[in-house]
Design a protein around this motif. Structure first.
Motif, short mmCIF file in Angstrom:
data_model
loop_
_atom_site.label_atom_id
_atom_site.label_comp_id
_atom_site.label_asym_id
_atom_site.label_seq_id
_atom_site.Cartn_x
_atom_site.Cartn_y
_atom_site.Cartn_z
N ASP A 1 35.61 33.79 41.18
CA ASP A 1 35.73 34.09 42.93
C ASP A 1 34.62 35.30 42.90
OD1 ASP A 1 37.42 32.33 43.49
OD2 ASP A 1 39.27 33.86 43.77
N CYS A 2 34.54 36.28 41.63
CA CYS A 2 33.63 37.47 41.88
C CYS A 2 32.22 37.15 41.62
CB CYS A 2 34.13 38.55 41.43
SG CYS A 2 34.05 38.58 39.25
N ALA B 1 31.25 39.38 38.31
CA ALA B 1 31.02 40.98 38.24
C ALA B 1 32.43 41.20 37.23
CB ALA B 1 31.51 41.35 39.56
N CYS B 2 33.07 40.47 36.62
CA CYS B 2 34.22 40.80 35.87
C CYS B 2 35.23 41.84 36.70
CB CYS B 2 33.73 41.98 34.70
SG CYS B 2 34.96 42.01 33.29
N ALA B 3 35.45 41.05 37.74
CA ALA B 3 36.51 41.76 38.66
C ALA B 3 37.57 41.00 39.10
CB ALA B 3 35.43 42.12 40.04
N CYS B 4 37.53 39.78 38.98
CA CYS B 4 38.61 38.82 39.34
C CYS B 4 39.47 38.01 38.39
CB CYS B 4 37.71 37.68 40.22
SG CYS B 4 36.98 36.33 39.35
N MET C 1 36.62 46.50 29.79
CA MET C 1 37.04 45.99 31.07
C MET C 1 37.50 44.67 31.02
SD MET C 1 36.50 47.44 34.30
CE MET C 1 37.15 46.65 35.69
N SER D 1 41.00 44.57 29.50
CA SER D 1 42.10 45.12 30.16
C SER D 1 42.25 43.79 31.29
CB SER D 1 41.64 46.19 30.86
OG SER D 1 41.27 47.23 30.07
N MET D 2 41.33 43.34 31.76
CA MET D 2 41.44 42.20 32.84
C MET D 2 42.35 40.98 32.42
SD MET D 2 39.96 43.20 35.70
CE MET D 2 39.62 41.44 36.52
N ASP E 1 44.18 41.23 29.74
CA ASP E 1 45.74 41.82 29.47
C ASP E 1 46.71 41.35 30.35
OD1 ASP E 1 46.15 42.98 27.01
OD2 ASP E 1 46.29 44.82 27.91
N PHE E 2 46.15 41.20 31.61
CA PHE E 2 47.16 41.09 32.78
C PHE E 2 46.88 39.56 33.23
CE2 PHE E 2 47.38 45.43 32.51
CZ PHE E 2 48.73 45.56 33.05
N ALA E 3 46.02 38.77 32.57
CA ALA E 3 46.03 37.24 33.04
C ALA E 3 47.10 36.48 32.69
CB ALA E 3 44.58 36.72 32.65
N ASP E 4 47.38 35.76 33.35
CA ASP E 4 48.40 34.56 33.08
C ASP E 4 47.99 33.76 31.69
OD1 ASP E 4 50.61 35.32 34.57
OD2 ASP E 4 50.08 33.47 35.80
N HIS F 1 45.76 32.26 37.66
CA HIS F 1 45.99 33.64 38.23
C HIS F 1 46.98 34.47 37.34
CE1 HIS F 1 44.70 33.68 42.29
NE2 HIS F 1 44.75 32.59 42.42
#
Ligand SMILES: Cc1cc2nc3c(=O)[nH]c(=O)nc-3n(C[C@H](O)[C@H](O)[C@H](O)COP(=O)(O)OP(=O)(O)OC[C@H]3O[C@@H](n4cnc5c(N)ncnc54)[C@H](O)[C@@H]3O)c2cc1C
Ligand code: FES
Lengths: 415, 106
Positions: free
Chosen positions: B39-40, B43-46, B67, B70-71, B73-76, B106
Motif C-alpha cells: 500500500d505505501c 516507504a516502509c510504512a505499511c 524501522m 519494528s514493523m 514485530d507487529f505483523a501477523d 494484516h
C-alpha cells in the motif's frame, strides 16, 4: 455481473487504478474504460514531494502498474483525455476528445486539485504546484543548489518539499498563516517538533505570516511581501495551501455533494449506478461515527477495493483505521486514525530523541496516534482504535511497558 | 534479469524476471503477483509487503533496518525468515530465490 456490462472510470489515479485492478482480480469480465486527463498512467503521488523531487526515483517506478498491465488485463486506458459531462439519464460520459462513452456503472475517481493562491502574480512562470507528475517535472530543473525557494503553506506536502529542497541545497523559507506549522492537521507538540526539525536543517519558518503580495519582474516572482511589510526575495515559489475535491462532474449532474461527492459505505452515490472513490469522495468514517473526506493513499486503495467488491456482489472488505505517513529528512511519521476533534493528548517518549508518539483521546477513547520514528506505536494504535479498545492515557505513556504489553493489556480488557 | 519465485500460502508458484536495483516488492507488483499489497509503495510504512524468504537466501537479502524490524514485530504470522519485500533490493546474488507470501497482509 455479466460480461456485456460496461464500467467507466473517470480519473486514472491511485483510486481509479486500484478499482480497475481489483475488478479484474475479482473476475469482472465486462468492459473497463478508464479516462484520465493526465498524460501518465495511474501513479503514486507520495514520492513526488519526497524521493522523486530529490531525483532518487525514476519516473517508471512511480507507476502503479506498467502500461503492459492495462493491455494484458483488457483495460482501455485513455490518458490525456478529460471527462466533461455526465448524462445520468442516458448513462453517458462526454469526453474532451469528442467521444461519448456509454456505461452501466460509473466510478468517479477524479481526486482533488490544489487550491490556487488568490494573489496577482500567482500565475507567474516560477510559481509551482505540488500535485501532479507534470508539476514536479517542470519544477525540478528549477530546484538548484543556492536558489531561494519560498513555500506557501506548512502542511505535510509543503514541509516534505521543504525538506527535499533543503537537502538539495536550496535556501528555503516556509510561510504559514496560522500560528504554527501543521495547525490544521495536528497538535501543538507535533507542530513544535516539526518546526524545530526544519530549523535545525536551516529552513526558515515564518508562522502567523500572511502573504499579501507577490512582486514580479518580467513575468516571474522576485519576492513575497507579507502583510507585516517583510519582503522575502525568492527565485521560485511553491504553493501548498490545501486541496479541493474534483466533484463538479458529479454535482453538475445532480449527484449529492458536500465537500466531496457523498457516498455510502459501499462508495455508492445517491445514483445507484454511480460510485465515487478517493480524494473526491465524502464517506462514512465507521470508526468515528461520522462522515468525512480523506486525502490519503490508504483511502484511495481501500475505496478502490470496496467499489470492486460491491460491483461484484462480494463481501465488503473490512474498513481499516484511516492512516497516513510523511517522510521528512530522516524522520518518518506514521499517523493512525483521525485526531481532529481530540480533547486530550499525551506524549509517549521524548520528542528531543526524534522518536516519540502522541496519543489522542476523545471522551476517554483513543482516536488517533502520531508516531514519529515509532512504528510499534503506530501499528499498535491501529489495532487498538479498530477494536475501540478501552485504554487510558496513563497506560500508553508508561514506558516501562512495551507496546506489546500495552496491546495485550488493552485487548484483555476488551473481553 | 534475476529470477525470483513467488509462492502463495497454498503453494502456487509464479516466476518473475526481476530487474537488478528494483525491490522484491516492485518486481511482484509489476508482475501482478497476488498477496503483496504494498500500500505505501515501498516507504516502509505499511507492512503489507511481508514475505517469508527461503532461509538459504536470507543472508543475501541484506541487513534489516530498525524501522523494518519494528514493523515486522507487529505483523501477523512473523517468522525468523520474515522480511518486508520493499526493503530487499534485487541483486544477481538472489537468482532463483523463493519468497512465500503470508495468508493475509494484516
Ligand atoms: C505531493 C503529494 C504527496 C503525498 N504524500 C502522501 C503520503 O505520503 N501518504 C499518503 O497517504 N498520501 C499522500 N498523498 C495523497 C495521495 O496521493 C492522494 O490522497 C491520492 O493520490 C488520492 O488518489 P485519487 O485517485 O483519489 O486521486 P488522484 O491520485 O489525484 O487521481 C485522480 C486523477 O483524476 C484526474 N481527473 C480529475 N478530473 C478528471 C476528469 N474530469 N476527467 C479525467 N480525469 C480527471 C486527475 O487529473 C488525476 O489524475 C500525497 C499527495 C501529493 C500530491
Ligand atoms: S510496501 Fe509498505 S512497507 Fe513495504
Amino acid at each position: 455481473m455479466s460480461a456485456d456490462q460496461k464500467i467507466v472510470i473517470i480519473g486514472a489515479g491511485q483510486a481509479g487504478g486500484q478499482a480497475a485492478a481489483s475488478l479484474r482480480q475479482a473476475g469482472f469480465e465486462g468492459m473497463i474504460t478508464m479516462v484520465g486527463d493526465e498524460p501518465a498512467p495511474p501513479y503514486q503521488r507520495p514520492p513526488l514531494s519526497k524521493a522523486y523531487l530529490k531525483g532518487k526515483l525514476d519516473r517508471e517506478r512511480l507507476f502503479l502498474k506498467p502500461l503492459q498491465f492495462y493491455e494484458d488485463s483488457n483495460i482501455t486506458l485513455k490518458t490525456g483525455v478529460s471527462a466533461q459531462k455526465l448524462d445520468r439519464a442516458a448513462k453517458t460520459v462526454a469526453l474532451s476528445d469528442g467521444e461519448t462513452l456509454d456505461y452501466d456503472t460509473l466510478i468517479i475517481a477524479t481526486g482533488s486539485r490544489p487550491r490556487a493562491l488568490p494573489l496577482p502574480g500567482a500565475e507567474s512562470s516560477n510559481v509551482f504546484d505540488l500535485r501532479t507528475l507534470s508539476d514536479i517535472d517542470v519544477l525540478k530543473p528549477n530546484v538548484q543548489e543556492g536558489r531561494r525557494l519560498l513555500i506557501v503553506g506548512a502542511g505535510y506536502i509543503g514541509l516534505e518539499a521543504a525538506a527535499a529542497a533543503c537537502e538539495l541545497g536550496l535556501e528555503v523559507t516556509v510561510l504559514e498563516m496560522a500560528d504554527r506549522v501543521l495547525a490544521r492537521v495536528t497538535s501543538p507538540v507535533m507542530s513544535e517538533f516539526y518546526q524545530k526539525l526544519h530549523e535545525t536543517h536551516g529552513v526558515t519558518i515564518k508562522t502567523g505570516a500572511m502573504l499579501a503580495e507577490l512582486q514580479t519582474q518580467d513575468g516571474a516572482v522576485t519576492a513575497g511581501v507579507l502583510k507585516s511589510g517583510d519582503v522575502i526575495p525568492c527565485d521560485l515559489v511553491l504553493v501548498g495551501i490545501g486541496i479541493l475535491p474534483n466533484e463538479e462532474i458529479a454535482s453538475e449532474a445532480g449527484i449529492a455533494c458536500k465537500n466531496g461527492i457523498l457516498v455510502d459505505r459501499d462508495a455508492r452515490t445517491n445514483d445507484p449506478s454511480v460510485y465515487a472513490i478517493g480524494d473526491c469522495a465524502h464517506r462514512p468514517l465507521v470508526h468515528y461515527g461520522r462522515d468525512g473526506r480523506l486525502e490519503s493513499v490508504h483511502n484511495a486503495i481501500e475505496q478502490g477495493k470496496i467499489v470492486a467488491a460491491h460491483i461484484m456482489a462480494a463481501k465488503r472488505p473490512v474498513e481499516d483505521v484511516p492512516w497516513f505517513w510523511s517522510d521528512q529528512y530522516d524522520v518518518k511519521l506514521q499517523i493512525a486514525g483521525l485526531s481532529q476533534d481530540y480533547d486530550e493528548a499525551v506524549v509517549r517518549g521524548e520528542p528531543t530523541t526524534n522518536s516519540f508518539a502522541v496519543f489522542y483521546f476523545r471522551s476517554g477513547r483513543l482516536i488517533s496516534v502520531d508516531a514519529v520514528n515509532a512504528p510499534a506505536e503506530f501499528l499498535t494504535a491501529k489495532r487498538l482504535i479498530a477494536a475501540n479498545a478501552d485504554i487510558s492515557p496513563e497506560l500508553v505513556v508508561d514506558q516501562k511497558k512495551t507496546m506489546k504489553d500495552i496491546l495485550a493489556e488493552a485487548m484483555a480488557g476488551q473481553k | 534479469m534475476v529470477k525470483i519465485i513467488y509462492a502463495d500460502h497454498s503453494g502456487t508458484e509464479r516466476e518473475v524476471d526481476a530487474n537488478v536495483g528494483e525491490s522484491v516488492m516492485e518486481a511482484a507488483v509489476r508482475n501482478n503477483i497476488p498477496g503483496i499489497d504494498a500500500d505505501c509503495g515501498g516507504a516502509c510504512a505499511c507492512a503489507t509487503c511481508h514475505v517469508y524468504v527461503d532461509p538459504e537466501f536470507l543472508p543475501k537479502t541484506g541487513e534489516q533496518e530498525a524501522m523494518e524490524q519494528s514493523m515486522l514485530d507487529f505483523a501477523d504470522g512473523v517468522q525468523e525468515n520474515s522480511r518486508l519485500s520493499c526493503q530487499i533490493s534485487v541483486s544477481a546474488e538472489l537468482e532463483g530465490m523463493k519468497v512465500t507470501t503470508p495468508e493475509s497482509q494484516h
